[in-house]
Enzyme design. Structure first.
Site, PDB file in Angstrom:
ATOM      1  N   LYS A   1       2.026   5.775  -3.926  1.00 33.58           N
ATOM      2  CA  LYS A   1       0.858   5.638  -4.807  1.00 33.58           C
ATOM      3  C   LYS A   1       0.066   6.941  -4.881  1.00 33.58           C
ATOM      4  CE  LYS A   1       0.926   0.745  -3.885  1.00 33.58           C
ATOM      5  NZ  LYS A   1       0.321  -0.490  -3.363  1.00 33.58           N
TER       6      LYS A   1
ATOM      7  N   GLN B   1      -4.005  -2.028   0.771  1.00 37.50           N
ATOM      8  CA  GLN B   1      -2.570  -2.271   0.937  1.00 37.50           C
ATOM      9  C   GLN B   1      -2.339  -3.525   1.773  1.00 37.50           C
ATOM     10  OE1 GLN B   1      -0.128  -0.351  -0.601  1.00 37.50           O
ATOM     11  NE2 GLN B   1       1.254  -1.942   0.112  1.00 37.50           N
TER      12      GLN B   1
ATOM     13  N   ASP C   1      -5.343  -3.843  -8.591  1.00 37.16           N
ATOM     14  CA  ASP C   1      -4.207  -4.718  -8.270  1.00 37.16           C
ATOM     15  C   ASP C   1      -4.295  -6.038  -9.045  1.00 37.16           C
ATOM     16  OD1 ASP C   1      -2.452  -3.392  -6.555  1.00 37.16           O
ATOM     17  OD2 ASP C   1      -3.596  -3.894  -4.744  1.00 37.16           O
TER      18      ASP C   1
HETATM   19  C1  BQF Z   1      12.219   1.948  -5.603  1.00 41.20           C
HETATM   20  C2  BQF Z   1       5.659  -4.018  -1.943  1.00 41.20           C
HETATM   21  C3  BQF Z   1       6.464  -5.966  -0.783  1.00 41.20           C
HETATM   22  C4  BQF Z   1       5.216  -6.131  -0.172  1.00 41.20           C
HETATM   23  C5  BQF Z   1       4.180  -5.262  -0.457  1.00 41.20           C
HETATM   24  C6  BQF Z   1       9.759   2.439  -5.621  1.00 41.20           C
HETATM   25  C7  BQF Z   1       8.213   1.098  -4.377  1.00 41.20           C
HETATM   26  C8  BQF Z   1       9.268   0.356  -3.884  1.00 41.20           C
HETATM   27  C9  BQF Z   1      10.559   0.640  -4.275  1.00 41.20           C
HETATM   28  C10 BQF Z   1       6.806   0.801  -3.991  1.00 41.20           C
HETATM   29  C11 BQF Z   1       5.832  -2.883  -2.835  1.00 41.20           C
HETATM   30  C12 BQF Z   1       7.141  -2.637  -3.512  1.00 41.20           C
HETATM   31  C13 BQF Z   1       4.778  -2.001  -3.005  1.00 41.20           C
HETATM   32  C14 BQF Z   1      10.816   1.678  -5.140  1.00 41.20           C
HETATM   33  C15 BQF Z   1       4.897  -0.751  -3.815  1.00 41.20           C
HETATM   34  C16 BQF Z   1       7.016  -1.614  -4.619  1.00 41.20           C
HETATM   35  O1  BQF Z   1      12.537   3.098  -5.918  1.00 41.20           O
HETATM   36  O2  BQF Z   1      12.989   0.992  -5.709  1.00 41.20           O
HETATM   37  C17 BQF Z   1       8.464   2.147  -5.244  1.00 41.20           C
HETATM   38  O3  BQF Z   1       6.129   1.696  -3.532  1.00 41.20           O
HETATM   39  N1  BQF Z   1       6.273  -0.459  -4.157  1.00 41.20           N
HETATM   40  C18 BQF Z   1       3.528  -2.275  -2.371  1.00 41.20           C
HETATM   41  O4  BQF Z   1       2.566  -1.536  -2.512  1.00 41.20           O
HETATM   42  O5  BQF Z   1       3.399  -3.342  -1.591  1.00 41.20           O
HETATM   43  C19 BQF Z   1       4.410  -4.208  -1.332  1.00 41.20           C
HETATM   44  C20 BQF Z   1       6.681  -4.914  -1.665  1.00 41.20           C
END
Ligand code: BQF
Length: 284
Positions: free
Chosen positions: A52, A96, A119
């Site tokens: 992020k 987060q 969000d």
């Molecule tokens: C990729 C998330 C579960 C629980 C809380 C790129 C992200 C992930 C994968 C990423 C996720 C999942 C995020 C890829 C943010 C997605 O290249 O496949 C980016 O950073 N995510 C989150 O903030 O909280 C989570 C999944």
């Protein structure tokens, strides 16, 4: 043979758009800013927060990280949220998730100003989504819709099946598909005949949280398959909720993991933050 929808490519397009608009805001003296709160040292959360912050830097936003120790109290966390609510140069605030067990996620979400809730987890924003008159969409469902739109995939009248009913993905995902006139079914852990229901889907969204849960027998020939899962397989490799190898030949479109919905989630966060900056500066 499916067309593989690259979240990398589509998200780059979205981020490029955000960057252009950010430049315009900056020329008016407005510098969009996102505050990211992370509590404790969960390694996955650390990766997500870094993603992020990097995306913010890419599009030209200011980002501020507030990394709090795992022992942070509820009062301390709420005090930080309040401080950020009142900080004029911060347009978006996100905490987060998941939080360490002793902290109350709902109370934290409720404390974030709905105007800065990029969000879109605050009940006021959730309610607006239900009505269809919203400022912010939750980033992951919004990312899935952006992929669908970018491919010119029609939702109107289609059988849409969402597997998973979380407040963050499944429920809002179903609502967005409904807004576009999909006939939407939400499946979950208590659903009977899950395989049969999935196999009727023209558009199938997997948000289960189980590696390779969706197998070829659950997918209709020519279906659009959108994989929201981020899991590790038996070898520790990143994989989705869909068994990509077996499903891909049956689908018309499919999203990969990694490089599918994940990058879209981040791009849509940038879009929300831009919008928050615009709203707070009276531009829209
Ligand atoms: C990729 C998330 C579960 C629980 C809380 C790129 C992200 C992930 C994968 C990423 C996720 C999942 C995020 C890829 C943010 C997605 O290249 O496949 C980016 O950073 N995510 C989150 O903030 O909280 C989570 C999944």
């Amino acid at each position: 043979m499916a067309k593989i929808i690259s979240g990398k490519e589509v998200s780059a397009k979205v981020r490029e758009q955000v960057k252009t608009e950010c430049d315009e805001l900056k020329s008016k003296g407005i510098n969009p800013g996102l505050a990211v709160i992370i509590v404790g040292d969960d390694p996955a959360s650390r990766v997500y927060v870094n993603n992020k912050k990097k995306a913010c830097a890419d599009v030209g936003f200011v980002s501020e990280e507030y990394a709090l120790p795992a022992e942070t109290t509820q009062e301390q966390l709420l005090a930080l949220v309040e401080e950020l609510n009142n900080k004029p140069d911060i347009n978006g605030i996100l905490c987060q998730l998941p939080l360490p067990g002793h902290l109350d996620e709902t109370a934290v979400i409720n404390a974030i100003s709905p105007l800065k809730d990029v969000d879109a987890f605050h009940p006021s924003n959730v309610g607006k989504i239900m009505i269809g008159d919203y400022d912010f969409l939750p980033c992951t469902p919004a990312g899935v819709m952006e992929m669908i739109h970018n491919e010119g995939i029609e939702v109107n009248g289609k059988n849409c099946v969402v597997i998973g009913r979380s407040n963050i993905v499944g429920k809002p995902m179903a609502m967005l598909l409904l807004h576009e006139n999909g006939t939407v079914t939400i499946c979950h852990s208590r659903t009977k005949n899950l395989k049969e229901i999935c196999a009727r889907a023209d558009i199938l969204v997997a948000a289960v949280g189980k590696p390779k849960f969706v197998t070829a027998d659950m997918v209709k020939e020519g279906a659009v398959v959108l994989d929201v899962g981020i899991n590790r397989d038996e070898n520790g490799k990143l994989c989705g909720d869909v068994d990509f190898e077996s499903v891909e030949p049956k689908a018309s479109y499919i999203t990969p993991v990694p490089g599918g919905v994940g990058p879209m989630t981040i791009a849509m966060l940038m879009k929300n933050t831009l919008k928050a900056a615009k709203i707070q500066n009276g531009i829209i």
